[in-house]
Design a protein around this motif. Structure first.
Motif, PDB file in Angstrom:
ATOM      1  N   ALA A  94       0.846  -1.201   0.000  1.00  0.00           N
ATOM      2  CA  ALA A  94       0.000   0.000   0.000  1.00  0.00           C
ATOM      3  C   ALA A  94       0.876   1.244   0.000  1.00  0.00           C
ATOM      4  CB  ALA A  94      -0.903  -0.003   1.228  1.00  0.00           C
ATOM      5  N   GLN A  95       0.432   2.291  -0.675  1.00  0.00           N
ATOM      6  CA  GLN A  95       1.222   3.528  -0.754  1.00  0.00           C
ATOM      7  C   GLN A  95       1.428   4.162   0.614  1.00  0.00           C
ATOM      8  OE1 GLN A  95      -0.220   6.320  -3.641  1.00  0.00           O
ATOM      9  NE2 GLN A  95      -0.535   4.758  -5.208  1.00  0.00           N
ATOM     10  N   THR A  96       0.528   3.865   1.549  1.00  0.00           N
ATOM     11  CA  THR A  96       0.610   4.478   2.880  1.00  0.00           C
ATOM     12  C   THR A  96       1.499   3.687   3.842  1.00  0.00           C
ATOM     13  OG1 THR A  96      -1.390   3.276   3.503  1.00  0.00           O
ATOM     14  CG2 THR A  96      -1.668   5.531   2.668  1.00  0.00           C
ATOM     15  N   LEU A  97       2.030   2.543   3.393  1.00  0.00           N
ATOM     16  CA  LEU A  97       2.845   1.700   4.269  1.00  0.00           C
ATOM     17  C   LEU A  97       4.128   2.418   4.675  1.00  0.00           C
ATOM     18  CD1 LEU A  97       2.820  -1.355   5.295  1.00  0.00           C
ATOM     19  CD2 LEU A  97       4.552  -1.706   3.531  1.00  0.00           C
ATOM     20  N   THR A  98       4.470   2.341   5.960  1.00  0.00           N
ATOM     21  CA  THR A  98       5.721   2.928   6.443  1.00  0.00           C
ATOM     22  C   THR A  98       6.797   1.836   6.467  1.00  0.00           C
ATOM     23  OG1 THR A  98       5.315   2.420   8.769  1.00  0.00           O
ATOM     24  CG2 THR A  98       4.433   4.516   7.917  1.00  0.00           C
ATOM     25  N   GLN A 101       6.264  -0.528   9.330  1.00  0.00           N
ATOM     26  CA  GLN A 101       5.187  -1.484   9.057  1.00  0.00           C
ATOM     27  C   GLN A 101       5.659  -2.569   8.077  1.00  0.00           C
ATOM     28  OE1 GLN A 101       2.359   1.418   7.654  1.00  0.00           O
ATOM     29  NE2 GLN A 101       1.197   1.392   9.581  1.00  0.00           N
TER      30      GLN A 101
END
Length: 196
Positions: A94-98, A101
């Motif tokens: 996902a683009q929001t993954l850090t 994470q």
């Protein structure tokens, strides 16, 4: 010659072993110093092209078609008489993954594969100028024990490409003394990563 003098001096093999230990410690300290220096200076960020994959083996360059997508590559290298494994993995995320994470996801997958997993060290790193995390862990027990070092980075989406998680890992048998310098060599490989 007195036995006290002989005991104090130690035998030849002990002295050779101590000298080798000292040389290895100096080499490790030098590699760590160079890695710390490299991390303290801003590295140029190398462009990442997920659709461009190739392997060079014995001087032969195998270019993977752009229609094929890299997922996992496992390579067994012969270091002296011992084998080490190097793995490259690439996953859609996902683009929001850090990065933290992504590391948690990597560890969850590793724990599914290895019932015994002991975390040794985790630290910030760089891979091709991109922020990364380096992780050392042990798997297995006794004769089956393996040391793994992994560097993990995220490849941001661009030009309608999806975000990716990219990892490079090596697995060794830590009981094999001749492999003591392999992790230093692996780190040097990571520092020397270039683009095609």
């Amino acid at each position: 010659m007195s036995s006290q003098f002989i005991r104090g001096k130690g035998n030849l093999y002990d002295r050779l072993w101590q000298r080798r230990e000292a040389e290895e410690a100096r080499a490790r300290a030098q590699a760590e110093k160079e890695a710390a220096l490299a991390l303290s200076q801003p590295a140029p960020t190398l462009p990442v092209l997920p659709e461009r994959n190739a392997m060079t083996i014995a001087g032969l360059h195998l270019l993977v078609p752009r229609s094929a997508r890299l997922s996992d590559v496992w390579v067994t290298l012969q270091v002296g008489e011992h084998s080490v494994i190097v793995r490259a993995g690439c996953r859609s995320v996902a683009q929001t993954l850090t990065l933290d994470q992504a590391l948690d996801s990597y560890l969850a997958e590793a724990r599914e594969q290895h019932a015994e997993l002991t975390l040794v060290r985790q630290q910030p790193s760089l891979l091709a100028g991109h922020p990364a995390l380096m992780l050392d862990y042990l798997t297995g027990q006794h004769e089956a024990r393996r040391h793994c070092r992994t560097v993990l980075t995220l490849i941001p989406p661009s030009d309608s490409r999806e975000a990716l998680s990219f990892s490079l890992s090596t697995f060794i048998d830590p009981a094999q003394r001749p492999l003591a310098d392999w992790l230093i060599d692996f780190d040097a490989m990571l520092v020397a990563v270039t683009t095609a």
